[in-house]
Design an enzyme around this catalytic site. Structure first.
Site, mmCIF file in Angstrom:
data_model
loop_
_atom_site.group_PDB
_atom_site.id
_atom_site.type_symbol
_atom_site.label_atom_id
_atom_site.label_comp_id
_atom_site.label_asym_id
_atom_site.label_seq_id
_atom_site.Cartn_x
_atom_site.Cartn_y
_atom_site.Cartn_z
ATOM 1 N N SER A 1 4.496 26.033 22.464
ATOM 2 C CA SER A 1 5.610 26.065 23.125
ATOM 3 C C SER A 1 6.716 24.965 22.462
ATOM 4 O O SER A 1 7.853 25.112 22.650
ATOM 5 C CB SER A 1 5.687 26.309 24.552
ATOM 6 O OG SER A 1 5.067 25.237 24.901
ATOM 7 N N LYS B 1 10.164 35.311 27.854
ATOM 8 C CA LYS B 1 10.788 34.764 26.773
ATOM 9 C C LYS B 1 11.353 36.129 25.809
ATOM 10 O O LYS B 1 12.465 36.542 26.216
ATOM 11 C CB LYS B 1 9.590 34.195 26.050
ATOM 12 C CG LYS B 1 9.399 32.873 26.673
ATOM 13 C CD LYS B 1 8.300 32.080 26.783
ATOM 14 C CE LYS B 1 8.492 30.716 27.914
ATOM 15 N NZ LYS B 1 7.546 30.390 28.183
ATOM 16 N N HIS C 1 5.133 32.698 23.464
ATOM 17 C CA HIS C 1 6.233 32.779 22.480
ATOM 18 C C HIS C 1 5.786 33.691 21.199
ATOM 19 O O HIS C 1 6.702 33.765 20.380
ATOM 20 C CB HIS C 1 6.142 31.334 21.927
ATOM 21 C CG HIS C 1 6.820 30.563 23.209
ATOM 22 N ND1 HIS C 1 7.918 30.208 23.486
ATOM 23 C CD2 HIS C 1 5.919 29.571 23.836
ATOM 24 C CE1 HIS C 1 7.829 29.505 24.480
ATOM 25 N NE2 HIS C 1 6.658 28.965 24.671
HETATM 26 C C1 LIG Z 1 6.614 29.752 29.418
HETATM 27 C C2 LIG Z 1 5.285 29.697 29.250
HETATM 28 C C3 LIG Z 1 4.294 30.018 30.133
HETATM 29 C C4 LIG Z 1 4.720 30.288 31.578
HETATM 30 O O1 LIG Z 1 5.477 31.654 31.895
HETATM 31 P P1 LIG Z 1 6.336 31.700 32.863
HETATM 32 O O2 LIG Z 1 6.444 33.329 32.828
HETATM 33 O O3 LIG Z 1 7.597 31.144 32.611
HETATM 34 O O4 LIG Z 1 5.679 31.328 34.039
HETATM 35 C C5 LIG Z 1 2.781 30.052 29.916
HETATM 36 N N1 LIG Z 1 2.427 29.573 28.651
HETATM 37 C C6 LIG Z 1 3.512 29.412 27.740
HETATM 38 C C7 LIG Z 1 2.728 28.858 26.498
HETATM 39 C C8 LIG Z 1 4.695 29.334 28.072
HETATM 40 O O5 LIG Z 1 5.540 28.949 26.894
#
Ligand SMILES: *Cc1c(COP(=O)(O)O)cnc(C)c1O
Length: 396
Positions: free
Chosen positions: A179, A239, A207
């Site tokens: 991320s 995302k 992602h």
């Molecule tokens: C954003 C993210 C999460 C968390 O997801 P949410 O639905 O925002 O709680 C988990 N793992 C990764 C790699 C992320 O980038």
């Protein structure tokens, strides 16, 4: 009076280190052009990689579902909060990922904590990439299993750790796309290693889902891997899918075990059914509108070639996440402020979110950016770097 001295000390320390975080207030929908804290800005920091967060079809699906199903789900999945819409989305996700079943979670954070803590316990071993997302780390800690971190994307380091600790069940956990760096895990090698050691493998593809793979199925599909190679797949909706929530996909035994044992699944209210409907709509767009992935790739290439012409140091990333590592936290913050003064929003990411000394501008691209907007980003970066060099040489 309550004695908050330990908190005020911690806050003062954080301030001193230039690591104080602040929230910005977004006054528009998430899109390429936003108004944030009253300023009109070009947005290069959201995770809305395909421009679906404000797509009319996704919005309409949410509205229509709210008309019929209301807003709150009113109960947890195991009581009576599990609606037809949740069920349809789970079935669509199972098909999308080519797996027997999928299970919804209210957030990706909860999915990760829930999966790891349900699958391993004291006596087992969790092996995680050093740069894994915080939610994966927290899940590992909560599980009570032994915990070890291998060097980032380093298969040799992982191999060594697997050989060192052989007790109990081993669970290897990695981000699909990292991320804060944007690089992709060497999934083929990790999957082979997991098989060789009888270890379970979990990939958090927050992602990658929507952006990678032939139809947006993510990094695992892009690498040509199956459920047998990667038995535990986590994806999120916040995302590229532009909604909210998350899923775990895998075979029958995995999903049934999570329903029975994953506490963040059991002890929480089911996500609003209208969110499931909106996610179904965006999933359809992900599958049918491949031009979004193509446009995103074009923007990534345009950015990378422009930035390297400016002499900016890019990372080894082919994804929408294109960080520029600055190093010093204060410097990253200054650059971000200078970009903002030119109408471009890019957030500075500082420790503890990233390792000390690697503060960075985390630039993210989206299919919703035009060629001209990416050019504007590049011009602003050039200006910001010039200004920054001028002011820092005055200081020295
Ligand atoms: C954003 C993210 C999460 C968390 O997801 P949410 O639905 O925002 O709680 C988990 N793992 C990764 C790699 C992320 O980038």
């Amino acid at each position: 009076m309550t004695d908050w001295s330990r908190l005020t000390n911690r806050l003062a320390q954080r301030q001193q280190q230039q690591l104080m975080r602040q929230r910005n207030t977004l006054e528009t929908a998430q899109s390429a052009k936003i108004i944030c804290n009253g300023e009109k800005l070009l947005n290069f920091c959201s995770n809305d990689y395909l421009g679906l967060a404000n797509h009319p079809k996704v919005v309409a699906a949410l509205q229509q579902a709210a008309e019929k199903y209301g807003v709150g789900s009113g109960a947890s999945h195991l009581v009576n909060g599990h609606s037809t819409l949740h069920h349809q989305l789970e079935e669509a996700l199972a098909e999308f990922t080519g797996r027997q079943r999928a299970l919804l979670f209210s957030t990706g954070y909860m999915a990760n904590v829930g999966v790891i803590s349900a699958l391993v316990e004291k006596g087992d071993l969790v092996l995680q990439d050093k740069l894994n997302h915080a939610s994966l780390i927290d899940g590992g800690l909560l599980s009570g299993a032994r915990f070890t971190r291998y060097l980032h994307n380093d298969v040799a380091s992982l191999t060594k750790k697997l050989q060192q600790h052989q007790a109990g069940q081993q669970l290897i956990v990695t981000d699909g796309v990292f991320s804060m760096d944007g690089d992709i895990a060497p999934l083929t090698e990790i999957a082979a290693l997991a098989k060789q050691h009888n270890a379970w493998l979990m990939v958090d593809d927050a992602h990658g889902i929507g952006c990678l793979g032939p139809n947006g199925e993510g990094a695992v599909a892009e690498a040509g891997l199956s459920t047998d190679d990667v038995p535990i797949l986590v994806g999120t909706f916040g995302k590229a899918l532009g909604t909210a929530g998350a899923f775990v996909a895998g075979d029958e035994v995995l999903i049934e075990s999570l329903i029975q044992f994953a506490r963040p699944y059991i002890y929480t209210t089911a996500m609003p059914p209208a969110i499931a409907a909106a996610t179904l709509a965006s999933l359809k767009l992900v599958q049918t509108e491949s031009w979004r992935r193509e446009k995103l790739q074009q923007n990534i290439s345009q950015f990378r070639s422009g930035a390297s012409q400016l002499g900016l140091q890019l990372m080894e990333s082919t994804t929408a996440i294109q960080p520029i590592v600055v190093g010093d936290a204060e410097a990253a913050l200054k650059l971000s402020q200078q970009l903002k003064s030119q109408g471009v929003m890019v957030t500075a990411i500082r420790p503890p979110t990233v390792p000390a000394g690697t503060a960075r501008l985390r630039i993210t691209l989206s299919a919703s950016h035009s060629e001209q907007q990416v050019n504007q980003l590049l011009e602003s970066l050039e200006q910001a770097c010039k200004q920054f060099k001028a002011t820092s040489s005055q200081l020295n």
